[in-house]
Design an enzyme around this catalytic site. Structure first.
Site, short mmCIF file in Angstrom:
data_model
loop_
_atom_site.label_atom_id
_atom_site.label_comp_id
_atom_site.label_asym_id
_atom_site.label_seq_id
_atom_site.Cartn_x
_atom_site.Cartn_y
_atom_site.Cartn_z
CG HIS A 185 -1.66 0.99 1.33
ND1 HIS A 185 -2.73 1.60 0.53
CD2 HIS A 185 -1.57 2.17 2.20
CE1 HIS A 185 -3.27 2.81 0.94
NE2 HIS A 185 -2.46 3.14 1.99
NE ARG A 218 7.15 9.76 -1.72
CZ ARG A 218 6.40 9.65 -1.09
NH1 ARG A 218 5.33 10.71 -0.99
NH2 ARG A 218 5.89 8.46 -0.33
CD GLU A 248 -6.14 0.61 8.86
OE1 GLU A 248 -5.74 0.53 9.93
OE2 GLU A 248 -6.12 1.66 8.34
CD GLN A 272 -4.92 10.89 3.51
OE1 GLN A 272 -5.73 10.21 3.33
NE2 GLN A 272 -3.67 10.20 4.07
CE1 TYR A 296 1.58 14.00 2.87
CE2 TYR A 296 -0.07 14.94 1.30
CZ TYR A 296 1.25 14.75 1.48
OH TYR A 296 2.25 14.64 0.66
#
Length: 427
Positions: free
Chosen positions: A131, A140, A198, A237, A241
Site C-alpha cells: 500500500h 513520488r 486493516e 487528506q 496532511y
C-alpha cells in the site's frame, strides 16, 4: 511463543452447539473470540464469547464474576489460557456443564453487539508495504517509499470518539479541499471518500509509563485482533496532511468488528517473519529469534462493496479485493507494541492499534479505492454495471477475514460493515 498447541485447538474437537461444527462457520469451538453485548431488556454490557450462531454469556455461565471487558483484558497470558480452557471444556461435546452453559447461550441475532471494549486511545500504523509503495508511486514515481519506512513503524494518533461498531453508518465528512487548478480551498463534502482494509490490535496487559515493552514480551500484552476500517477522505487528506499528517481526513469515522480473536486461537496460523533480501535488519529492540521464527500471522482478508441499488435488489455485493496479512505487513504485531512503547509511552487495556491498509502486491489485492482506481483515474466496474472511482452515498463496505491451514480448524473474524450516508449539509 514456541510452546506446543493445547487441546482447545484440536481439529477433532466438536461442540454440542451444532452451528459451531459447520465447516464454514467463523466461530467453531477452536476460535472462541471475545466481545460485548447487551439485550433489549438490559442495556448493561455483558462479556460474551462467540460460538457458532450464538454468544455465551460468561458471567451467567459462572466463568467470571463481572461484566468489565477491560478488567478481563488485563489478565496474564496464563489466566487467559485457563479461562479459554474452561470455556472450551463447557462447550465441547459430552460436557457435564452443558445445562449450565446452555442456559447462558443467546442467539447473536437476539442481542446488540458493541465495540469489543472501552477504547481509551487509538493509534494507526502504516505497515502495509505494498500500500505504501503504490500510494507513494502515485505522488513520488521515482521514490515511492520515504527513507525511514524500512527502519521505523510509521504511525499517528487517531480519534477514539468516532470509533463505531460493525453495522453502523456515518455521514460523508465535510472539510477543506483545494484542487491543483484552484487558487484557494473551499469547504465541501469529500468527493474522494475511501475505505481501508486493516486489522485492529487490542492491548491487554498494560505497561507503566517510562517502561518500554521488550520485543520478547510484546505479544503477552496483546489480547486479540479484530477487523478495522479506517475510512479516509482523500481530497481532505491531500490538502491538510503536510506538515503534521492526517487530521480531519481520518477523524470522522472508523469501523471496528465486534469480536476479538485471541492470540491463543491464532497460534496454529503463525509463520516465519522474513524481510525481503537486501532490506535492512530491524534495530535490536525490534528484533528477536522468536519474532523471526513465527512473528507473522496467516490471515486471509477480503473486501465487499455493496451499492445502494445492490442492497435494494437483494444483491450481497461484489468482492473487490483479497489480501493476506502476513504477505502485506512489513512489521509484526509484536514489533508494533515494542516500538509504540520504546519512548516510555504507557499502553492501557483496551488501547487500539490499527495496522494501516493491508494491500497485496497486485491490483486484485489492493485494500483501498485509491489503489484500485489509481487515484480515480481508472473507474472500477461492478457486476451490475455500476462504476466507482471512490465511494458514493449509500455504499456499504464489508470486510471479512479468516485463517485456514491443512490439518487445522478454520476460524474467522466475523464481519466489519459500514455504510456511507450523505453529508449533513446535504441530508
Amino acid at each position: 511463543m514456541n510452546e506446543p498447541l493445547d487441546d482447545t485447538l484440536s481439529p477433532e474437537l466438536l461442540s454440542w452447539v451444532t452451528s459451531a461444527n459447520k465447516p464454514d462457520t467463523d466461530f467453531p469451538i477452536q476460535n472462541l473470540p471475545f466481545g460485548r453485548f447487551h439485550t433489549s431488556e438490559d442495556s448493561a454490557w455483558r462479556i460474551g464469547v462467540a460460538i457458532g450462531q450464538y454468544v455465551l454469556d460468561l458471567r451467567k455461565a459462572g466463568l467470571i464474576g463481572h461484566g468489565d471487558m477491560n478488567r478481563l483484558m488485563q489478565a496474564t497470558p496464563a489466566e487467559r489460557l485457563a479461562l479459554r480452557q474452561a470455556i472450551s471444556a463447557g462447550l465441547r461435546q459430552g460436557s457435564a456443564q452443558r445445562d449450565l452453559f446452555e442456559a447462558a447461550l443467546l442467539p447473536q441475532t437476539a442481542v446488540t453487539l458493541g465495540l469489543p471494549c472501552e477504547v481509551g486511545d487509538y493509534s494507526d500504523f502504516y505497515i502495509g508495504i505494498h500500500h505504501a509503495t503504490e500510494v507513494g508511486r502515485q505522488f513520488r514515481p521515482d521514490s515511492p517509499l520515504l527513507p525511514n519506512y524500512k527502519w521505523v513503524p510509521i504511525g499517528y494518533h487517531g480519534r477514539v470518539s468516532t470509533l463505531q461498531v460493525s453495522g453502523s453508518s456515518f455521514h460523508r465528512p465535510m472539510g477543506q479541499v483545494k484542487t491543483p487548478e484552484a487558487s484557494e480551498p473551499v469547504l465541501q463534502p469529500s468527493a474522494r471518500l475511501d475505505f481501508e482494509l486493516e486489522l485492529g490490535i487490542f492491548v491487554g496487559q498494560p505497561n507503566r509509563m517510562g517502561m518500554p515493552i521488550p520485543i520478547e514480551q510484546a505479544e503477552q500484552h496483546v489480547f486479540g485482533l479484530t477487523l478495522f476500517n479506517d475510512w479516509s477522505a482523500r481530497d481532505l487528506q491531500a490538502w491538510e496532511y503536510q506538515p503534521l499528517g492526517p487530521f480531519l481526513a481520518k477523524s470522522f469515522a472508523s469501523t471496528v468488528s465486534p469480536w476479538m480473536v485471541t492470540m491463543d486461537a491464532l497460534k496454529p496460523f503463525r509463520r516465519p517473519f522474513v524481510r525481503p533480501e537486501g532490506d535492512p535488519d530491524p534495530l535490536p529492540y525490534l528484533d528477536s529469534a522468536d519474532n523471526r521464527a513465527q512473528g507473522a500471522i496467516d490471515i486471509e482478508m477480503e473486501v465487499v462493496l455493496q451499492t445502494a441499488s445492490m442492497a435494494q435488489q437483494g444483491h450481497a455485493g461484489d468482492v473487490i479485493a483479497r489480501s493476506n496479512f502476513a504477505q502485506a505487513a512489513y512489521w509484526t504485531v509484536g514489533q508494533l507494541l515494542a516500538h509504540h512503547s520504546v519512548n516510555g509511552c504507557a499502553l492501557r487495556p483496551g488501547d487500539l492499534l490499527g495496522s494501516g491498509t493491508l494491500s497485496g502486491p497486485t491490483k486484485e489485492q489492493y485494500g483501498s479505492m485509491l489503489e484500485l482506481t489509481t487515484g480515480g483515474k481508472h473507474p472500477l466496474t461492478l457486476s451490475n454495471g455500476e462504476t466507482r472511482t471512490f465511494l458514493e452515498n449509500g455504499d456499504t463496505i464489508i470486510l471479512r477475514a479468516y485463517c485456514q491451514r491443512e490439518g487445522v480448524r478454520r476460524i474467522g473474524f466475523g464481519e466489519c460493515r459500514g455504510t456511507v450516508l450523505p453529508a449533513l449539509s446535504q441530508a
